[in-house]
Design a protein around this motif. Sequence first.
Motif, PDB file in Angstrom:
ATOM      1  N   LEU A  73     181.540  41.105  28.823  1.00  0.00           N
ATOM      2  CA  LEU A  73     180.969  40.990  30.336  1.00  0.00           C
ATOM      3  C   LEU A  73     179.689  40.613  29.821  1.00  0.00           C
ATOM      4  O   LEU A  73     179.001  40.021  30.497  1.00  0.00           O
ATOM      5  N   SER A  74     179.121  41.330  28.913  1.00  0.00           N
ATOM      6  CA  SER A  74     177.697  41.652  28.801  1.00  0.00           C
ATOM      7  C   SER A  74     177.038  40.324  27.685  1.00  0.00           C
ATOM      8  O   SER A  74     175.914  40.086  27.548  1.00  0.00           O
ATOM      9  N   SER A  75     178.194  40.014  26.781  1.00  0.00           N
ATOM     10  CA  SER A  75     177.767  39.340  25.710  1.00  0.00           C
ATOM     11  C   SER A  75     178.001  37.717  26.054  1.00  0.00           C
ATOM     12  O   SER A  75     177.618  36.739  25.281  1.00  0.00           O
ATOM     13  N   ASP A  76     179.258  37.491  26.852  1.00  0.00           N
ATOM     14  CA  ASP A  76     179.599  36.158  26.725  1.00  0.00           C
ATOM     15  C   ASP A  76     179.186  35.391  27.975  1.00  0.00           C
ATOM     16  O   ASP A  76     179.757  35.386  29.016  1.00  0.00           O
ATOM     17  N   THR A  77     178.202  34.557  27.898  1.00  0.00           N
ATOM     18  CA  THR A  77     177.460  33.721  28.861  1.00  0.00           C
ATOM     19  C   THR A  77     178.586  32.875  29.652  1.00  0.00           C
ATOM     20  O   THR A  77     178.602  32.708  30.719  1.00  0.00           O
ATOM     21  N   PRO A  78     179.174  32.248  28.742  1.00  0.00           N
ATOM     22  CA  PRO A  78     180.285  31.061  29.286  1.00  0.00           C
ATOM     23  C   PRO A  78     181.408  31.731  30.369  1.00  0.00           C
ATOM     24  O   PRO A  78     181.692  31.289  31.163  1.00  0.00           O
ATOM     25  N   LEU A  79     181.738  32.870  29.629  1.00  0.00           N
ATOM     26  CA  LEU A  79     182.558  33.781  30.554  1.00  0.00           C
ATOM     27  C   LEU A  79     181.946  34.199  31.931  1.00  0.00           C
ATOM     28  O   LEU A  79     182.710  34.320  32.895  1.00  0.00           O
ATOM     29  N   ARG A  80     180.605  34.756  31.723  1.00  0.00           N
ATOM     30  CA  ARG A  80     180.232  35.139  32.924  1.00  0.00           C
ATOM     31  C   ARG A  80     180.117  34.091  33.967  1.00  0.00           C
ATOM     32  O   ARG A  80     180.227  34.090  35.086  1.00  0.00           O
ATOM     33  N   GLU A  81     179.568  32.926  33.598  1.00  0.00           N
ATOM     34  CA  GLU A  81     179.690  31.613  34.433  1.00  0.00           C
ATOM     35  C   GLU A  81     180.861  31.294  35.115  1.00  0.00           C
ATOM     36  O   GLU A  81     180.951  30.900  36.328  1.00  0.00           O
ATOM     37  N   ASN A  82     182.117  31.455  34.108  1.00  0.00           N
ATOM     38  CA  ASN A  82     183.261  30.931  34.689  1.00  0.00           C
ATOM     39  C   ASN A  82     183.737  32.146  35.701  1.00  0.00           C
ATOM     40  O   ASN A  82     184.242  31.715  36.808  1.00  0.00           O
ATOM     41  N   LEU A  83     183.408  33.255  35.394  1.00  0.00           N
ATOM     42  CA  LEU A  83     183.813  34.502  36.529  1.00  0.00           C
ATOM     43  C   LEU A  83     182.932  34.151  37.668  1.00  0.00           C
ATOM     44  O   LEU A  83     183.438  34.691  38.864  1.00  0.00           O
ATOM     45  N   ARG A  84     181.676  33.780  37.557  1.00  0.00           N
ATOM     46  CA  ARG A  84     180.864  33.737  38.911  1.00  0.00           C
ATOM     47  C   ARG A  84     181.417  32.428  39.773  1.00  0.00           C
ATOM     48  O   ARG A  84     181.685  32.831  40.896  1.00  0.00           O
ATOM     49  N   GLN A  85     181.800  31.347  39.288  1.00  0.00           N
ATOM     50  CA  GLN A  85     182.397  30.355  39.787  1.00  0.00           C
ATOM     51  C   GLN A  85     183.795  30.661  40.366  1.00  0.00           C
ATOM     52  O   GLN A  85     184.255  30.457  41.799  1.00  0.00           O
ATOM     53  N   LEU A  86     184.639  31.540  39.660  1.00  0.00           N
ATOM     54  CA  LEU A  86     185.926  31.949  40.168  1.00  0.00           C
ATOM     55  C   LEU A  86     185.703  33.065  41.258  1.00  0.00           C
ATOM     56  O   LEU A  86     186.587  32.783  42.270  1.00  0.00           O
ATOM     57  N   GLY A  87     184.739  33.652  41.112  1.00  0.00           N
ATOM     58  CA  GLY A  87     184.507  34.806  42.236  1.00  0.00           C
ATOM     59  C   GLY A  87     184.103  34.280  43.659  1.00  0.00           C
ATOM     60  O   GLY A  87     184.587  34.807  44.649  1.00  0.00           O
ATOM     61  N   LEU A  88     182.971  33.298  43.582  1.00  0.00           N
ATOM     62  CA  LEU A  88     182.749  32.664  44.585  1.00  0.00           C
ATOM     63  C   LEU A  88     183.805  31.917  45.485  1.00  0.00           C
ATOM     64  O   LEU A  88     183.977  32.134  46.673  1.00  0.00           O
ATOM     65  N   LYS A  89     184.702  31.261  44.742  1.00  0.00           N
ATOM     66  CA  LYS A  89     185.924  30.569  45.240  1.00  0.00           C
ATOM     67  C   LYS A  89     186.823  31.366  45.831  1.00  0.00           C
ATOM     68  O   LYS A  89     187.332  31.329  47.061  1.00  0.00           O
ATOM     69  N   ARG A  90     187.140  32.639  45.276  1.00  0.00           N
ATOM     70  CA  ARG A  90     188.004  33.596  45.831  1.00  0.00           C
ATOM     71  C   ARG A  90     187.565  34.384  46.736  1.00  0.00           C
ATOM     72  O   ARG A  90     188.251  34.554  47.788  1.00  0.00           O
ATOM     73  N   SER A  91     186.140  34.599  46.907  1.00  0.00           N
ATOM     74  CA  SER A  91     185.555  35.169  48.241  1.00  0.00           C
ATOM     75  C   SER A  91     185.912  34.566  49.225  1.00  0.00           C
ATOM     76  O   SER A  91     185.708  34.970  50.418  1.00  0.00           O
ATOM     77  N   GLU A  92     186.041  33.320  49.260  1.00  0.00           N
ATOM     78  CA  GLU A  92     186.124  32.196  50.488  1.00  0.00           C
ATOM     79  C   GLU A  92     187.267  33.070  51.312  1.00  0.00           C
ATOM     80  O   GLU A  92     187.375  32.879  52.694  1.00  0.00           O
ATOM     81  N   TYR A  93     188.242  33.587  50.818  1.00  0.00           N
ATOM     82  CA  TYR A  93     189.425  34.182  51.352  1.00  0.00           C
ATOM     83  C   TYR A  93     189.381  35.180  52.199  1.00  0.00           C
ATOM     84  O   TYR A  93     189.736  35.348  53.263  1.00  0.00           O
TER      85      TYR A  93
END
Length: 257
Positions: free
Chosen positions: A217-237
């Motif tokens: 979580l702290s070192s993988d920047t592409p992973l964080r960006e992916n999680l960010r986008q997935l989270g925003l989409k999931r939160s719409e529910y």
Amino acid sequence: QCLNYPMFFNRATRKQRQRNFHQQRRQSKRIAAISEYAKQEAIRHGMRPEHVIAIPMRLADSRQALHEKITEQANYNPYLLYPANLWPHKNHELLLTAWAMARQQGLQKDLKLICTGEGLTRREWLEKLTRELQLEDCVSFRGFVSDQELNEFYKQTIGVIFPSLYEGFGMPIVETMQRGIPLACSNNTACQEVSGGASLLFDPRCPQQLAEALIKLSSDTPLRENLRQLGLKRSEYYQGLDVMVNDYWKLFQEALR
């Protein structure tokens, strides 16, 4: 929770909780559960399936525009945030243990951990454990913070870690996703259900899995960006208080028939 983790409660509290549950089971015509997990637990412990409906908690739509965090900000003092009271089931002891392990396995030395929430004598014990693990330079317990202070922590963090052992729902999970913040959370109880594929999952009882999640979580920047986008989409529910209100209104009408 008192059945899954009886060691977190004294005998009187366990008996009172179980008495309350079975009293409601006998008297209630309809039961609202705050997650599908909570619904299935209620059924497993004796409630009739046709009497229980899952009505997840939801947040007002207007909060998303205020809080969401689309891009990661420049951060000279990077930290992970754990927004939770210091109750035993929140699992701070294992988080500290995993943090110490992760530092030996490559976790960046300047990364901080900020824990918010009260816990009375628990805070003293956890601060003592922090010193014993030689983590005073990177772990900070802030106690109770205002909504404004908490929002500032959310704005600046590079990610939220949520290693809870037991959640009937897990509102911080939704609040994290809604703000566009990368999330790593437990794979148990309602956590996996609520995060819905938008978080980095780990077994909260396994310190090595948690240590690996901290590093990723702290070192993988592409992973964080992916999680960010997935989270925003999931939160719409979980947007739209009117949906939750209508579900409860229907449930009240059924109970009154």
